[in-house]
Every structure is written in structure tokens, then in C-alpha cells.
Write a protein that holds these residues in place. Sequence first.
Motif, mmCIF file in Angstrom:
data_model
loop_
_atom_site.group_PDB
_atom_site.id
_atom_site.type_symbol
_atom_site.label_atom_id
_atom_site.label_comp_id
_atom_site.label_asym_id
_atom_site.label_seq_id
_atom_site.Cartn_x
_atom_site.Cartn_y
_atom_site.Cartn_z
ATOM 1 N N GLY A 63 37.720 8.246 -0.260
ATOM 2 C CA GLY A 63 38.308 9.468 -0.103
ATOM 3 C C GLY A 63 37.449 10.722 0.438
ATOM 4 N N HIS A 99 42.793 13.386 -1.059
ATOM 5 C CA HIS A 99 42.785 12.057 -1.126
ATOM 6 C C HIS A 99 43.873 11.402 -2.015
ATOM 7 C CE1 HIS A 99 41.255 7.959 -0.735
ATOM 8 N NE2 HIS A 99 41.198 7.848 -2.220
ATOM 9 N N PRO A 100 44.884 10.518 -1.515
ATOM 10 C CA PRO A 100 44.546 9.564 -0.469
ATOM 11 C C PRO A 100 45.047 9.998 0.786
ATOM 12 C CG PRO A 100 46.229 8.640 -1.904
ATOM 13 C CD PRO A 100 45.598 10.168 -2.628
ATOM 14 N N GLU A 151 47.111 1.158 -2.183
ATOM 15 C CA GLU A 151 46.063 0.098 -2.014
ATOM 16 C C GLU A 151 46.748 -1.213 -2.165
ATOM 17 O OE1 GLU A 151 42.960 0.048 -0.994
ATOM 18 O OE2 GLU A 151 43.167 2.448 -0.596
ATOM 19 N N GLU A 165 47.629 6.311 -4.864
ATOM 20 C CA GLU A 165 46.381 5.712 -4.137
ATOM 21 C C GLU A 165 46.425 4.290 -4.750
ATOM 22 O OE1 GLU A 165 42.465 7.269 -5.628
ATOM 23 O OE2 GLU A 165 41.633 5.758 -4.197
ATOM 24 N N THR A 182 43.713 9.740 4.415
ATOM 25 C CA THR A 182 43.455 8.178 4.676
ATOM 26 C C THR A 182 45.043 7.399 4.951
ATOM 27 O OG1 THR A 182 41.598 7.799 3.387
ATOM 28 C CG2 THR A 182 42.741 6.077 3.907
#
Lengths: 255, 401
Positions: free
Chosen positions: B11, B200-201, B37, B33, B204
Motif C-alpha cells: 500500500g 490503499h487499496p 486479494e 483489501e 492498487t
Amino acid sequence: MSRIGNAFNNKKAFIAFLTAGDPDYETSLANFKAVIEAGADLIEVGIPFSDPIAEGPVIQEADIRALSSGMTTDKVFQLVKDLRKDYDLPIVFMTYANPVYHYGADKFFKNASEAGADGIIIPDCPFEERGEFEDSAAKYGMDFISMIAPTSEDRIKTIAAQAKGFIYVVSSLGVTGVRSSITTDLDSIIKLIKEATDTPAAIGFGISTPEQAATMSKKADGVIVGSAMVRIVAQYGKEAPAKLSEYVKSIKNAV
Amino acid sequence: MSEILENAVKGRFGEFGGQYIPETLMNEIHKLEAAYEHYKNDPEFVAELDKLNREYAGRPSLLYYASKMTRDLGGAKIYLKREDLNHTGSHKINNVLGQVLLAKKMGKTRVIAETGAGQHGVATATAAALMDMECEIFMGEEDTIRQSLNVYRMELLGAKVHAVKTGTKVLKDAVNEAMREWTSRVDDTLYVLGSVMGPHPFPTIVRDFQSVISKESRAQILEAEGKLPDVVIACVGGGSNAIGSFYEYIKDEEVKLIGCEAAGLGVDNPKNAATMANGSMGIFHGMKSLFCQDEYGQIAPVYSISAGLDYPGIGPEHAYLASIGRAQYVPITDEEAVRAFEYLSKTEGIIPAIESSHAVAHVMKIAPNMPKDSIIVCTISGRGDKDVAAIARYRGVEIYE
């Protein structure tokens, strides 16, 4: 124990928030004095920010009024210095990460501490990011105050265990502002906090009436009132000190 | 460059990034998150998203060789990555299909989003209609006026549009309001962030969904030319189409990456939104990055003719790529962008979004000075239909939509 502890000594604390410099420096100073004289146990001095994402409309507008009047972080420090000439009660700042970070955390806490402040609340700096400010704050003897929200669940004990000064328990989802009712199961949250720490816990967000203050003060060690007071500042302008004094007394009697 | 990827996982992109948001949102953002993932490696999710990209959004988007523009500018070969041809007319669909599908998998029934020009709002409203989600869009009041057609478009798609009347009444304020709304209702709601910004996330997640742009363009240019481009150019506001356009080339160090930010009336004029040129380190909207701000950290009002680039910050990964010198960022003024808007329309018969026109403007500057065997890939992030009336007004022609 820091000066903050004094607010909770053998009593329920009434914590009062106002935005510094709203609507101008002199009126704001008079407002803080009125609130202190009327019996507030701890004051939260809001350093205005252009984009306060945890605030509802009432405090957003106060921030705009304060910034438009030329309020700056340095002038907020001056305001605290002016209050310190007459008062010894605990004072904490409430602002956002950027005004502190961009000022320079070390310089910020040095000047804040010299002005006479005892702690800081930064609603957009959660537990995971506290390293950004905590050490600089501690270096100058200021408490970095943690918040616990209705959604904190498994995080409550971890946050409470390392809390300093007092714990700011957020009563409800959403942003600051007056609410007609608070439905969160605060008793369970406070119970978990008490299992983890002796640091006092105060409830804020949405408290405006003496009845609400009375209910909340039974649950926790203190209550925090902000928007309801800022609304008085907005409504009464230069006449606000007398009205604030009346209001603070009504809340103080209730807690 | 493996360091870049490694940092992204935590992150942080170098010192940039992080999770600076209220406690109320922390558990939710951790849940997001964890869900991301999980699902990003879930074959079923990946297949579903791929199908949506192909059959609904119209991917892969074309990599078009702009031969007339190339001839006219007389230098590098110019290829345009045509994100304007996607369903809903911009690259924004790449991200929202991913995020709304993710929201659905997480059991959410409602999505909220901010929008500037309205492209992300329209894309979110579209994905919400497709996937049966309730949808509310926050848009600065000023933007609802300059992009009124998009407001109606979102409503047509079943979304509720809130005109944000606080602060400067543009994109930044729309983000504030969407974040406030999210803190009041997390259980059934995902905030579908539109750019590679925020806590974050999000930087990303959005980057990963947008990197389809460079995955495709890298394969397409190798197919067409048998070699990598010399330069990849994209416009930057928060930076989602730019990071998507850059990402697969980051490891190809010989490929120059250039982001074009909005300089409004000029970087020395107070009316600009050039964060890389004028910004300084700050913490805002959940992230540590560069922001336009004053000496006390008050966020500065910004300006650009483009509602989509009118943002006082930039995504943390861009700030990082700039700090290590991997990408370069240049300011483009309103006037330069409008000239590029007109140029591409007349030269290639492609009306680019005013945002994308900032990238085209830089191509016009550098292509003539590059050798004829060199290659530029420029992302046309969106189509310009939404901007025609505003550009007409800029040129002094009153058009009523």
C-alpha cells in the motif's frame, strides 16, 4: 498523568469544541473564554481546514468562516497562548492530517506545546498511520488521541490498549453534526475499552441536548459537544459568548 | 523495478500512499483489501471480468496508427490507444466493471462514486445498471453545469446524482462528499473510487483494472511494429488512464513514460491544476502524495478547462514514478489542449475528450523532433462528444445542448 487527566478526576467531563477563528479571532477568543467560564472541563480547539472530510455541514461552514477571516495555524497557537494567560484547563487541538504534516510535524508539536496545548485529535489519521505523528507529539509532551468508531469491532481493544489522554468514542456512523437519536450499542463498546485500559473514554458526534448529554455521560467518562455549539456561534455572531455560556451551563448540569 | 511491485503490495509506493482515513472506515477498507486479494486470483472472477471486458465494454480497444497525423507532424510514428471506443466512451469502464463486480461478490447492494467530467459517474451508473446495484453519484455543482448532459445520462441509467454545493464545488469536493457518505453507510455500500488515488487499496485496485490498457497496447505494438514504443503518453488528473497506459512498460526502462497534467491558464497563473509542477508533499483524501496547497496545508482551489483533470492532487504511484525519475510529467495549458482537440478532429476524424487532448497536445510538441523510425503510443482516454458545447463556448460560439 497529563493535564488531560484533570478533566476526568472524580467527575464526568464535559468537552467543548469550537473552531478557532470562527467567525474572527476576537469573537472566537471571547467564545472560548465564555465556554471555559461556564464550566467546560476540557476544550477542543479546531484548527480550520479547507476540506474537513469528517465534518458535517455545520463545522464545514465554521472552517470556511474561520479561513476567510484569515485564521492560520500560527494564529490558532496564539489563541491558545492568549487562553493560557487565564486558564489552566486541558486544551487539545482537533484538525486534519495535512495542516500538521505540511507545517512539519516536529515544528507543529513544538509550537503547539509551547502555546500550551496538551493533545491532538486527527480524525483522518487512524491507528495504522499514527506513526506519522505520535512520536513528534510525544517528544513535546502532547497526547495523540485515538478514536474508536461503531465499526471498530475487533480493533477496539488494540486501539484502547495504547490510547493516551482520552479515547474519543464516535457515537454514530457518518460525520459530525446534530442527531435526533443515537442508536449505536455504546455500552458494549465502552465495556471492551474498559477491559483494555484505564484511559478515560468520552463520547462525541451528534450530542446536542442536555438529555442526550445526561444519557451519554452515564455510559462513559465524558461527553463531547461540537456542532451544537458551533451552530450558536453561526447564529449569534458577536452575541454568541452569552448564549454559549447559557448552553454550556445546561449541558454541564446534565452530565 | 521489482521494488515498485513489492511496495505496491504494502500500500506504499516509496513514501507515497498509505491509509489516511477516519477510523469508521478502517475495518471496511481492510475487508475490501482482503476481498480484492482473494478475487484477483480467483479464476471465476477473472473469467467473469474478462468476459465483461470483451463482450460488454468492447475490449480489446484498437491501437490505431494515425498516419495523417504522423505525416503532418513529420517525425515519430504516432499510434493512438483508442479507449474512447469503449462502451460509455472512456477508459473509466475498465475500472468500474472490476470494482462493481467485486462489490457484488462482497455482497454489497449499493455503490457510490465521485465524478468530475461525468465519465466515471456514467461508467459507474452503467455498471450498476448492468449488475443490479443501487447507485449514487457525487458531482461538484459547477461540473453538473458544465457537463449537464452527463448528469441526465447518469439519471437515465438509474443513478441518483447529488450536486455538491460545498467548498469549490468541483471534483475535490465531490470526493469529500462521497467519503462522508461512505462513513455513514458502509455495510451495504462500496465507494467505487474512479482514479488511482485515495487510501490503499484503491490506488492498487484501480491500477490493476486499468493496466489492461498497457497489457493490450504492448502486445499490439509488438504485433504491428515488432518493437516497443519509444514514448508512451497519457493525460493525468488523479492518474488512472495514465497508470493504466504506463504500467506494463514500467519494467521496459527504455520506454519513456510521459504524463500530461492540466496547466489551465498556465503554471505561473493561479488558475491551474498542475500538481507535479506546483504541488508539494501532503496528506489528503486518504493518501500521502503531492498536492496543490498553501503554506499552511490548506488545499488550493484548482482550475482546468477539463473537469476530469481539475484535481489538486495526483495518485501516489505517479508521485513515486516521478520521484525515481521513471516517468516524466509535463503541464499543458487550456489553449494547447483546445488546439489539440481541434487538430485531432480535423486531421484524423477523431474527437478526443478535452482530458485526452492534453496528451495529444504533447504529442504535437515532441513528435516533429523525433526520428521517423521512432514510435509514440498516445492514449485517447475518452471521446470528446461531451466537450463539444464547452469548446464551442471557449471559441465564442453559443451552443445549447
